[in-house]
Scaffold this motif. Sequence first.
Motif, PDB file in Angstrom:
ATOM      1  N   ILE A   5       0.855  -1.179   0.000  1.00 30.29           N
ATOM      2  CA  ILE A   5       0.000   0.000   0.000  1.00 30.29           C
ATOM      3  C   ILE A   5       0.896   1.235   0.000  1.00 30.29           C
ATOM      4  O   ILE A   5       1.813   1.343   0.814  1.00 30.29           O
ATOM      5  CB  ILE A   5      -0.920   0.012   1.239  1.00 30.29           C
ATOM      6  N   VAL A   6       0.618   2.172  -0.919  1.00 29.95           N
ATOM      7  CA  VAL A   6       1.437   3.383  -0.998  1.00 29.95           C
ATOM      8  C   VAL A   6       0.645   4.668  -0.718  1.00 29.95           C
ATOM      9  O   VAL A   6       1.238   5.694  -0.398  1.00 29.95           O
ATOM     10  CB  VAL A   6       2.164   3.499  -2.348  1.00 29.95           C
ATOM     11  N   SER A  27       1.290  -0.246  -4.951  1.00 32.62           N
ATOM     12  CA  SER A  27       2.511   0.220  -5.617  1.00 32.62           C
ATOM     13  C   SER A  27       2.421   0.141  -7.136  1.00 32.62           C
ATOM     14  O   SER A  27       3.093   0.893  -7.830  1.00 32.62           O
ATOM     15  CB  SER A  27       3.722  -0.569  -5.117  1.00 32.62           C
ATOM     16  N   ASP A  28       1.562  -0.720  -7.673  1.00 32.12           N
ATOM     17  CA  ASP A  28       1.415  -0.810  -9.134  1.00 32.12           C
ATOM     18  C   ASP A  28       0.352   0.148  -9.671  1.00 32.12           C
ATOM     19  O   ASP A  28       0.024   0.128 -10.849  1.00 32.12           O
ATOM     20  CB  ASP A  28       1.107  -2.242  -9.565  1.00 32.12           C
ATOM     21  N   GLY A  29      -0.225   0.993  -8.792  1.00 29.73           N
ATOM     22  CA  GLY A  29      -1.228   1.963  -9.200  1.00 29.73           C
ATOM     23  C   GLY A  29      -2.659   1.501  -9.026  1.00 29.73           C
ATOM     24  O   GLY A  29      -3.593   2.297  -9.150  1.00 29.73           O
ATOM     25  N   THR A  30      -2.873   0.226  -8.741  1.00 32.01           N
ATOM     26  CA  THR A  30      -4.220  -0.308  -8.548  1.00 32.01           C
ATOM     27  C   THR A  30      -4.873   0.337  -7.328  1.00 32.01           C
ATOM     28  O   THR A  30      -4.238   0.486  -6.284  1.00 32.01           O
ATOM     29  CB  THR A  30      -4.167  -1.837  -8.332  1.00 32.01           C
ATOM     30  N   ILE A  31      -6.141   0.706  -7.476  1.00 33.60           N
ATOM     31  CA  ILE A  31      -6.916   1.247  -6.359  1.00 33.60           C
ATOM     32  C   ILE A  31      -7.941   0.201  -5.950  1.00 33.60           C
ATOM     33  O   ILE A  31      -8.638  -0.359  -6.806  1.00 33.60           O
ATOM     34  CB  ILE A  31      -7.591   2.571  -6.756  1.00 33.60           C
ATOM     35  N   GLU A  32      -8.014  -0.073  -4.658  1.00 34.39           N
ATOM     36  CA  GLU A  32      -8.938  -1.087  -4.140  1.00 34.39           C
ATOM     37  C   GLU A  32      -9.780  -0.503  -3.011  1.00 34.39           C
ATOM     38  O   GLU A  32      -9.293   0.296  -2.203  1.00 34.39           O
ATOM     39  CB  GLU A  32      -8.164  -2.297  -3.613  1.00 34.39           C
ATOM     40  N   VAL A  37     -10.357  -5.326   0.205  1.00 28.39           N
ATOM     41  CA  VAL A  37      -9.114  -5.648   0.904  1.00 28.39           C
ATOM     42  C   VAL A  37      -9.390  -6.532   2.110  1.00 28.39           C
ATOM     43  O   VAL A  37      -8.659  -7.489   2.377  1.00 28.39           O
ATOM     44  CB  VAL A  37      -8.362  -4.366   1.318  1.00 28.39           C
ATOM     45  N   VAL A  38     -10.466  -6.248   2.825  1.00 27.97           N
ATOM     46  CA  VAL A  38     -10.855  -7.082   3.969  1.00 27.97           C
ATOM     47  C   VAL A  38     -11.027  -8.528   3.507  1.00 27.97           C
ATOM     48  O   VAL A  38     -10.505  -9.463   4.133  1.00 27.97           O
ATOM     49  CB  VAL A  38     -12.153  -6.551   4.632  1.00 27.97           C
ATOM     50  N   GLN A  39     -11.739  -8.723   2.414  1.00 21.64           N
ATOM     51  CA  GLN A  39     -11.952 -10.075   1.898  1.00 21.64           C
ATOM     52  C   GLN A  39     -10.641 -10.725   1.476  1.00 21.64           C
ATOM     53  O   GLN A  39     -10.392 -11.889   1.762  1.00 21.64           O
ATOM     54  CB  GLN A  39     -12.930 -10.055   0.717  1.00 21.64           C
ATOM     55  N   TYR A  40      -9.776  -9.965   0.805  1.00 27.30           N
ATOM     56  CA  TYR A  40      -8.497 -10.515   0.348  1.00 27.30           C
ATOM     57  C   TYR A  40      -7.612 -10.923   1.523  1.00 27.30           C
ATOM     58  O   TYR A  40      -6.960 -11.961   1.490  1.00 27.30           O
ATOM     59  CB  TYR A  40      -7.761  -9.513  -0.541  1.00 27.30           C
ATOM     60  N   ILE A  41      -7.597 -10.101   2.571  1.00 29.85           N
ATOM     61  CA  ILE A  41      -6.821 -10.463   3.765  1.00 29.85           C
ATOM     62  C   ILE A  41      -7.414 -11.716   4.405  1.00 29.85           C
ATOM     63  O   ILE A  41      -6.680 -12.608   4.827  1.00 29.85           O
ATOM     64  CB  ILE A  41      -6.751  -9.291   4.758  1.00 29.85           C
TER      65      ILE A  41
END
Length: 95
Positions: A5-6, A27-32, A37-41
Amino acid sequence: MSYRIVKIHLDKSKPEMERSITKIQLSDGTIENVSDVVQYINDELIYYFKTIEGETAVVNVVYPSQKKGYQPPYICTENSRKVLNGHNMMDLPRF
């Protein structure tokens, strides 16, 4: 897999704290969205950021007490007080 996360985006109607983060930029510019993010974690992906001192900080999910009605889970910095000298995601640039 891990994602850095940047930048963060806040809900301006709430106090400036980690639970007010609504989106993150990687860092790759993707916005989430934080809900994603909660689900991905929960699916065991790792999110982290670098503190101003260069330390790696892992991001966790918090599930608030539902005593005052439904409050959605949010992301926060793991062990920020003990390990990171109080630094957390709020130190990151905004977008």
